[in-house]
Motif scaffolding. Structure first.
Motif, PDB file in Angstrom:
ATOM      1  N   ALA A 172      -1.014  12.677  10.122  1.00 27.98           N
ATOM      2  CA  ALA A 172      -2.345  13.000  10.234  1.00 27.98           C
ATOM      3  C   ALA A 172      -3.051  13.050   8.836  1.00 27.98           C
ATOM      4  CB  ALA A 172      -2.563  14.458  10.901  1.00 27.98           C
ATOM      5  N   ALA A 173      -2.730  13.407   7.816  1.00 25.70           N
ATOM      6  CA  ALA A 173      -3.291  13.373   6.485  1.00 25.70           C
ATOM      7  C   ALA A 173      -3.243  12.003   6.191  1.00 25.70           C
ATOM      8  CB  ALA A 173      -2.402  14.237   5.593  1.00 25.70           C
ATOM      9  N   VAL A 174      -2.351  11.134   6.318  1.00 28.11           N
ATOM     10  CA  VAL A 174      -2.590   9.799   5.819  1.00 28.11           C
ATOM     11  C   VAL A 174      -3.640   9.043   6.827  1.00 28.11           C
ATOM     12  CG1 VAL A 174      -1.031   7.476   6.366  1.00 28.11           C
ATOM     13  CG2 VAL A 174       0.059   9.447   5.252  1.00 28.11           C
ATOM     14  N   LEU A 175      -3.368   9.316   7.946  1.00 28.94           N
ATOM     15  CA  LEU A 175      -4.545   8.587   8.943  1.00 28.94           C
ATOM     16  C   LEU A 175      -5.908   8.998   8.324  1.00 28.94           C
ATOM     17  CD1 LEU A 175      -3.052   8.868  12.531  1.00 28.94           C
ATOM     18  CD2 LEU A 175      -3.076   6.804  10.933  1.00 28.94           C
ATOM     19  N   GLU A 176      -6.412  10.292   8.068  1.00 29.62           N
ATOM     20  CA  GLU A 176      -7.500  10.661   7.339  1.00 29.62           C
ATOM     21  C   GLU A 176      -7.696   9.945   6.085  1.00 29.62           C
ATOM     22  OE1 GLU A 176      -9.595  14.795   6.467  1.00 29.62           O
ATOM     23  OE2 GLU A 176      -7.952  14.982   7.873  1.00 29.62           O
ATOM     24  N   MET A 177      -6.766   9.853   5.404  1.00 29.34           N
ATOM     25  CA  MET A 177      -6.945   9.332   4.110  1.00 29.34           C
ATOM     26  C   MET A 177      -7.704   7.908   4.084  1.00 29.34           C
ATOM     27  SD  MET A 177      -4.784   9.558   0.282  1.00 29.34           S
ATOM     28  CE  MET A 177      -4.521  11.280   0.659  1.00 29.34           C
ATOM     29  N   VAL A 178      -6.637   7.035   5.003  1.00 33.28           N
ATOM     30  CA  VAL A 178      -7.024   5.581   4.949  1.00 33.28           C
ATOM     31  C   VAL A 178      -8.520   5.649   5.837  1.00 33.28           C
ATOM     32  CG1 VAL A 178      -6.361   3.649   6.352  1.00 33.28           C
ATOM     33  CG2 VAL A 178      -4.426   5.032   5.323  1.00 33.28           C
ATOM     34  N   ALA A 179      -8.712   6.511   6.766  1.00 33.66           N
ATOM     35  CA  ALA A 179     -10.264   6.365   7.250  1.00 33.66           C
ATOM     36  C   ALA A 179     -11.085   6.462   6.261  1.00 33.66           C
ATOM     37  CB  ALA A 179     -10.024   7.377   8.506  1.00 33.66           C
ATOM     38  N   THR A 180     -10.965   7.606   5.429  1.00 34.13           N
ATOM     39  CA  THR A 180     -11.813   7.905   4.289  1.00 34.13           C
ATOM     40  C   THR A 180     -11.924   6.825   3.319  1.00 34.13           C
ATOM     41  OG1 THR A 180     -11.223  10.262   4.647  1.00 34.13           O
ATOM     42  CG2 THR A 180     -12.385   9.631   2.329  1.00 34.13           C
ATOM     43  N   ALA A 181     -10.884   6.022   3.132  1.00 27.93           N
ATOM     44  CA  ALA A 181     -11.108   4.782   2.177  1.00 27.93           C
ATOM     45  C   ALA A 181     -11.791   3.799   2.798  1.00 27.93           C
ATOM     46  CB  ALA A 181      -9.673   4.440   1.824  1.00 27.93           C
ATOM     47  N   LEU A 182     -11.686   3.616   4.176  1.00 22.45           N
ATOM     48  CA  LEU A 182     -12.324   2.671   4.794  1.00 22.45           C
ATOM     49  C   LEU A 182     -13.679   2.983   5.128  1.00 22.45           C
ATOM     50  CD1 LEU A 182      -9.578   1.328   7.082  1.00 22.45           C
ATOM     51  CD2 LEU A 182     -10.416   0.120   5.265  1.00 22.45           C
ATOM     52  N   GLY A 183     -14.154   4.091   5.023  1.00 23.38           N
ATOM     53  CA  GLY A 183     -15.326   4.788   5.477  1.00 23.38           C
ATOM     54  C   GLY A 183     -15.746   4.625   6.768  1.00 23.38           C
ATOM     55  N   VAL A 184     -14.606   5.162   7.476  1.00 15.20           N
ATOM     56  CA  VAL A 184     -14.738   5.281   9.389  1.00 15.20           C
ATOM     57  C   VAL A 184     -14.249   6.307   9.679  1.00 15.20           C
ATOM     58  CG1 VAL A 184     -14.561   2.742   9.525  1.00 15.20           C
ATOM     59  CG2 VAL A 184     -12.527   4.340   9.504  1.00 15.20           C
ATOM     60  N   ALA A 185     -14.550   6.811  10.877  1.00 10.41           N
ATOM     61  CA  ALA A 185     -13.606   8.296  11.301  1.00 10.41           C
ATOM     62  C   ALA A 185     -12.412   8.176  11.616  1.00 10.41           C
ATOM     63  CB  ALA A 185     -14.641   8.490  12.764  1.00 10.41           C
ATOM     64  N   PRO A 186     -11.722   9.195  11.416  1.00 13.19           N
ATOM     65  CA  PRO A 186     -10.293   9.255  11.535  1.00 13.19           C
ATOM     66  C   PRO A 186      -9.883   8.902  12.798  1.00 13.19           C
ATOM     67  CG  PRO A 186     -11.114  11.143  10.312  1.00 13.19           C
ATOM     68  CD  PRO A 186     -12.229  10.427  10.645  1.00 13.19           C
ATOM     69  N   SER A 187     -10.470   8.854  13.919  1.00 14.84           N
ATOM     70  CA  SER A 187     -10.137   8.414  15.257  1.00 14.84           C
ATOM     71  C   SER A 187     -10.100   6.813  15.269  1.00 14.84           C
ATOM     72  CB  SER A 187     -10.964   9.253  16.370  1.00 14.84           C
ATOM     73  OG  SER A 187     -12.223   8.846  16.002  1.00 14.84           O
ATOM     74  N   ARG A 188     -10.663   6.447  14.449  1.00 12.99           N
ATOM     75  CA  ARG A 188     -10.771   4.764  14.552  1.00 12.99           C
ATOM     76  C   ARG A 188      -9.548   4.141  13.833  1.00 12.99           C
ATOM     77  NH1 ARG A 188     -15.887   2.145  13.422  1.00 12.99           N
ATOM     78  NH2 ARG A 188     -14.612   0.506  14.462  1.00 12.99           N
ATOM     79  N   VAL A 189      -8.643   5.078  13.078  1.00 16.53           N
ATOM     80  CA  VAL A 189      -7.409   4.386  12.369  1.00 16.53           C
ATOM     81  C   VAL A 189      -6.284   4.854  13.641  1.00 16.53           C
ATOM     82  CG1 VAL A 189      -6.015   4.463  10.489  1.00 16.53           C
ATOM     83  CG2 VAL A 189      -8.606   4.406  10.232  1.00 16.53           C
ATOM     84  N   ALA A 190      -5.404   3.943  13.716  1.00 12.37           N
ATOM     85  CA  ALA A 190      -4.309   4.456  14.820  1.00 12.37           C
ATOM     86  C   ALA A 190      -3.123   4.206  14.223  1.00 12.37           C
ATOM     87  CB  ALA A 190      -4.518   3.539  16.331  1.00 12.37           C
ATOM     88  N   VAL A 221       0.779  -1.296   0.099  1.00  5.48           N
ATOM     89  CA  VAL A 221      -0.069  -0.067  -0.114  1.00  5.48           C
ATOM     90  C   VAL A 221       0.711   1.387  -0.138  1.00  5.48           C
ATOM     91  CG1 VAL A 221      -1.854   1.337   1.213  1.00  5.48           C
ATOM     92  CG2 VAL A 221      -1.755  -1.323   1.262  1.00  5.48           C
ATOM     93  N   SER A 222       0.802   2.172  -0.933  1.00  2.00           N
ATOM     94  CA  SER A 222       1.326   3.423  -1.152  1.00  2.00           C
ATOM     95  C   SER A 222       0.302   4.558  -0.806  1.00  2.00           C
ATOM     96  CB  SER A 222       2.058   3.558  -2.399  1.00  2.00           C
ATOM     97  OG  SER A 222       3.305   2.615  -2.481  1.00  2.00           O
ATOM     98  N   VAL A 223       0.576   5.462   0.273  1.00  2.00           N
ATOM     99  CA  VAL A 223      -0.218   6.644   0.478  1.00  2.00           C
ATOM    100  C   VAL A 223       0.581   7.917  -0.029  1.00  2.00           C
ATOM    101  CG1 VAL A 223      -1.624   7.873   2.014  1.00  2.00           C
ATOM    102  CG2 VAL A 223      -1.341   5.322   2.205  1.00  2.00           C
ATOM    103  N   LYS A 224      -0.066   8.617  -1.112  1.00  2.31           N
ATOM    104  CA  LYS A 224       0.374   9.958  -1.216  1.00  2.31           C
ATOM    105  C   LYS A 224      -0.422  11.131  -0.756  1.00  2.31           C
ATOM    106  CE  LYS A 224       2.517   8.152  -5.535  1.00  2.31           C
ATOM    107  NZ  LYS A 224       2.608   8.039  -7.035  1.00  2.31           N
ATOM    108  N   VAL A 225       0.263  12.098  -0.187  1.00  4.58           N
ATOM    109  CA  VAL A 225      -0.359  13.055   0.373  1.00  4.58           C
ATOM    110  C   VAL A 225       0.439  14.503  -0.012  1.00  4.58           C
ATOM    111  CG1 VAL A 225      -1.451  11.847   2.418  1.00  4.58           C
ATOM    112  CG2 VAL A 225       1.062  13.035   2.643  1.00  4.58           C
ATOM    113  N   ARG A 226      -0.235  15.536  -0.256  1.00  2.00           N
ATOM    114  CA  ARG A 226       0.143  16.701  -0.541  1.00  2.00           C
ATOM    115  C   ARG A 226       1.040  17.402   0.681  1.00  2.00           C
ATOM    116  NH1 ARG A 226      -4.555  18.122  -3.194  1.00  2.00           N
ATOM    117  NH2 ARG A 226      -4.718  17.147  -5.099  1.00  2.00           N
ATOM    118  N   THR A 227       0.669  17.085   1.908  1.00  2.00           N
ATOM    119  CA  THR A 227       0.950  17.710   2.821  1.00  2.00           C
ATOM    120  C   THR A 227       2.483  17.439   3.241  1.00  2.00           C
ATOM    121  OG1 THR A 227      -1.056  17.319   3.935  1.00  2.00           O
ATOM    122  CG2 THR A 227       0.711  17.960   5.454  1.00  2.00           C
TER     123      THR A 227
END
Length: 93
Positions: free
Chosen positions: A59-77, A44-50
């Protein structure tokens, strides 16, 4: 100017790459020209502009993975890799 659409895989594709304990290894590219999550050769490769300053890229990576999973960012640690391009994330059950 319109914000470009994110390139995100299906939630099932990400979950399939997690181990039995729900841990997912990702390789991060901070400061990228485009954002998105790619799966190639079982990695898995995650690209962020930040930029990687003060944990903002992480933080941007956690938010993007959470968005892909359809969950709140606080649920990805973040388990490991706060200052590294290689990170280990804990996905929600």
């Amino acid at each position: 100017m319109a914000k470009p659409r994110l390139s995100l895989p299906a939630p099932e594709a990400l979950r399939a790459l997690a181990d039995g304990e729900g841990r997912l290894a990702v390789r991060v590219t901070p400061g990228a020209k485009s954002e998105g999550i790619e799966i190639a050769d079982g990695r898995v490769s995650v690209k962020v502009r930040t930029k990687p300053e003060d944990g903002k890229a992480t933080a941007a990576v956690l938010e993007m993975v959470a968005t892909a999973l359809g969950v709140a960012p606080s649920r990805v640690a973040l388990l490991r890799g706060a200052t590294s391009r290689d990170k280990l994330l804990k996905l929600p059950d």
